[in-house]
Design an enzyme around this catalytic site. Structure first.
Site, PDB file in Angstrom:
ATOM      1  N   ILE A   1       0.853  -1.188   0.000  1.00 54.37           N
ATOM      2  CA  ILE A   1       0.000   0.000   0.000  1.00 54.37           C
ATOM      3  C   ILE A   1       0.888   1.237   0.000  1.00 54.37           C
ATOM      4  CG2 ILE A   1      -0.403  -0.187   2.526  1.00 54.37           C
ATOM      5  CD1 ILE A   1      -3.266   1.150   1.644  1.00 54.37           C
ATOM      6  N   ALA A   2       0.618   2.112  -0.953  1.00 56.45           N
ATOM      7  CA  ALA A   2       1.488   3.276  -1.172  1.00 56.45           C
ATOM      8  C   ALA A   2       0.754   4.557  -0.801  1.00 56.45           C
ATOM      9  CB  ALA A   2       1.937   3.309  -2.627  1.00 56.45           C
TER      10      ALA A   2
ATOM     11  N   THR B   1       2.651   7.055   1.432  1.00 54.42           N
ATOM     12  CA  THR B   1       3.672   8.075   1.683  1.00 54.42           C
ATOM     13  C   THR B   1       4.334   8.560   0.387  1.00 54.42           C
ATOM     14  OG1 THR B   1       4.053   6.970   3.778  1.00 54.42           O
ATOM     15  CG2 THR B   1       5.724   8.549   3.089  1.00 54.42           C
TER      16      THR B   1
ATOM     17  N   PRO C   1       7.428  11.588  -1.166  1.00 48.80           N
ATOM     18  CA  PRO C   1       8.620  12.299  -0.692  1.00 48.80           C
ATOM     19  C   PRO C   1       8.258  13.549   0.119  1.00 48.80           C
ATOM     20  CG  PRO C   1       8.919  11.613  -2.964  1.00 48.80           C
ATOM     21  CD  PRO C   1       7.506  11.268  -2.603  1.00 48.80           C
TER      22      PRO C   1
ATOM     23  N   SER D   1       2.815  11.940   7.368  1.00 51.17           N
ATOM     24  CA  SER D   1       1.782  11.907   8.408  1.00 51.17           C
ATOM     25  C   SER D   1       0.454  12.496   7.931  1.00 51.17           C
ATOM     26  CB  SER D   1       2.253  12.697   9.635  1.00 51.17           C
ATOM     27  OG  SER D   1       3.471  12.182  10.109  1.00 51.17           O
TER      28      SER D   1
ATOM     29  N   GLU E   1      -4.022  -2.139  11.293  1.00 55.38           N
ATOM     30  CA  GLU E   1      -2.576  -2.017  11.044  1.00 55.38           C
ATOM     31  C   GLU E   1      -1.860  -1.660  12.351  1.00 55.38           C
ATOM     32  OE1 GLU E   1      -1.543   0.511   7.758  1.00 55.38           O
ATOM     33  OE2 GLU E   1       0.571   0.627   8.341  1.00 55.38           O
TER      34      GLU E   1
END
Ligand SMILES: Cc1cc2nc3c(=O)[nH]c(=O)nc-3n(C[C@H](O)[C@H](O)[C@H](O)COP(=O)(O)OP(=O)(O)OC[C@H]3O[C@@H](n4cnc5c(N)ncnc54)[C@H](O)[C@@H]3O)c2cc1C
Length: 385
Positions: free
Chosen positions: A131-132, A134, A136, A140, A250
């Site tokens: 799962i993407a 984040t 650059p 948060s 999670e």
């Protein structure tokens, strides 16, 4: 679990079926994972073959319904998998991310046709999930995601880049968090699945980390990646809500890993301090260390009771986001505190990578950062005050 931490009382949250499954999975871990983990740490990745073996033997996706290739079991079986990997600090083997974080999104929100195409392959370890979220410039603050998906007839065109993505090199299916309405903040976020091999989807570096050396953590790039609208996971612009619904599980998983790992490291440290001679006695014979270990046993034992209560309530569908945040916050902070103390009791050997405590110490550090940092957990709890 067979640590000296446990009193004679069995854990009420787990049944004899869970414990029988634990015995089976433990044999698999001892045979297929433990002897190879150091090599995988050097390679920076766990071979896909291990995933296939685990899938074939029914250790992936325990809670997935049988019609999609899973065992249709309860979350207690997932907890057992997390615990057994944490017990031996097999920190590169991210079965839990695949089985209990990515697969639940597909199961809960994908179209029936996509579920039938992907889930059996995921259960058999042929398609690894990631799962993407984040990027650059964003971690948060999920609503600040910059990747976009533009609707174009019956396709989306995705553009953007992601970083720190676990299973990034191995992933066959990536759930990409992106904006389908860039002006709408959190109400413009959607989840869209991208399969490996889709033109325009490329993987960047397998990132060099200070711990979790066997886990592939990567940059991912999306350049005019066209996927069918059917790859939408859930509602268009409903992604933030879906994330908020799934993130407590999670966080509970991270807490379970922390608890079991610090229990195992306490055991290791008791054994080490009892065997290490210093100044004509053992390290354990010094009251300063023995008392520290006694304090650790008391505190870690208390956390286990709290966590098992969280686990039981999660299995009843009653665990709140705030409670999961509290479990993650307490578990990971406590794990970092105690592992540091345990490493100290190992002296210079604690700093050597060949000793489990040193590796566990570096691996544990990320628990306070990923899955939402400790500060973000405090925000979540504080909102309820
Ligand atoms: C090994 C590893 C694996 C990862 N795996 C994944 C993955 O599979 N998928 C994925 O999407 N991401 C993954 N991540 C990313 C991880 O979730 C983020 O690193 C994390 O959410 C923090 O985001 P950031 O790094 O951008 O830090 P920032 O958001 O830039 O935070 C910097 C600091 O500010 C603090 N801060 C932030 N908000 C607040 C606030 N409201 N109040 C007070 N302090 C605050 C943070 O706690 C932190 O101390 C992974 C990261 C690592 C290191």
């Amino acid at each position: 679990m067979d640590t000296a931490l446990r009193s004679a009382r069995p854990r009420a949250v787990l049944t004899s079926e869970h414990e029988a499954f634990r015995a089976q999975f433990r044999r698999f871990v001892e045979r297929e994972i433990v002897p190879h983990h150091r090599d995988w740490e050097r390679a920076g990745c766990v071979p896909r073959e291990v995933w296939r073996k685990a899938g074939e033997q029914g250790f992936l996706c325990p809670t997935l319904p049988e019609e999609y290739g899973g065992a249709g079991a309860d979350f207690g079986f997932s907890a057992v998998v997390v615990e057994e990997l944490a017990r031996v600090n097999a920190s590169g083997v991210a079965f839990q991310l695949h089985s209990d974080i990515v697969v639940p999104y597909v199961l809960a929100y994908a179209t029936e046709e996509r579920k039938r195409a992907w889930l059996p392959r995921m259960a058999f370890g042929e398609m690894i999930g990631a799962i993407a979220m984040t990027e650059p410039g964003m971690g948060s603050d999920l609503k600040a995601v910059r990747a976009t998906a533009r609707r174009d007839g019956d396709h989306y065109t995705i553009n953007g880049s992601k970083t720190f993505i676990s299973n990034g090199q191995n992933a066959g299916l990536v759930i990409v968090v992106c904006k389908t309405d860039p002006e709408a903040g959190r109400k413009g976020v959607s989840l869209i699945a991208v399969e490996e091999g889709t033109p325009g989807f490329t993987r960047g570096r397998n990132l060099e980390k200070i711990g979790l050396h066997a886990q592939d953590t990567s940059e991912l790039f999306f350049e005019d990646v066209r996927v069918p609208v059917a790859n939408l996971i859930g509602e268009e612009n409903g992604g933030f809500r879906h994330l908020m619904h799934q993130l407590p599980q999670e966080r509970l998983i991270i807490a379970i890993r922390a608890a079991t790992n610090m229990e195992a490291m306490l055991e290791e440290t008791i054994a080490y301090t009892k065997s290490r001679p210093v100044f004509g006695q053992t390290v354990f014979d010094f009251q300063v260390h023995r008392f520290k270990l006694a304090e650790a046993k008391a505190e870690i034992g208390m956390f286990r009771v709290y966590l098992d209560d969280c686990l039981a309530r999660h299995m009843q569908g009653e665990l709140s986001g705030e409670e999961a945040a509290a479990a993650k916050l307490l578990g990971t902070e406590m794990q970092n505190k105690w592992l540091d103390a345990f490493l100290q009791m190992h002296g210079g050997y604690g700093y050597m990578a060949e000793y489990a405590i040193g590796r566990a110490w570096t691996d544990a550090r990320v628990g306070r950062i990923y899955g939402g940092s400790s500060e973000v957990m405090k925000e979540i709890i504080a909102r309820t005050l």
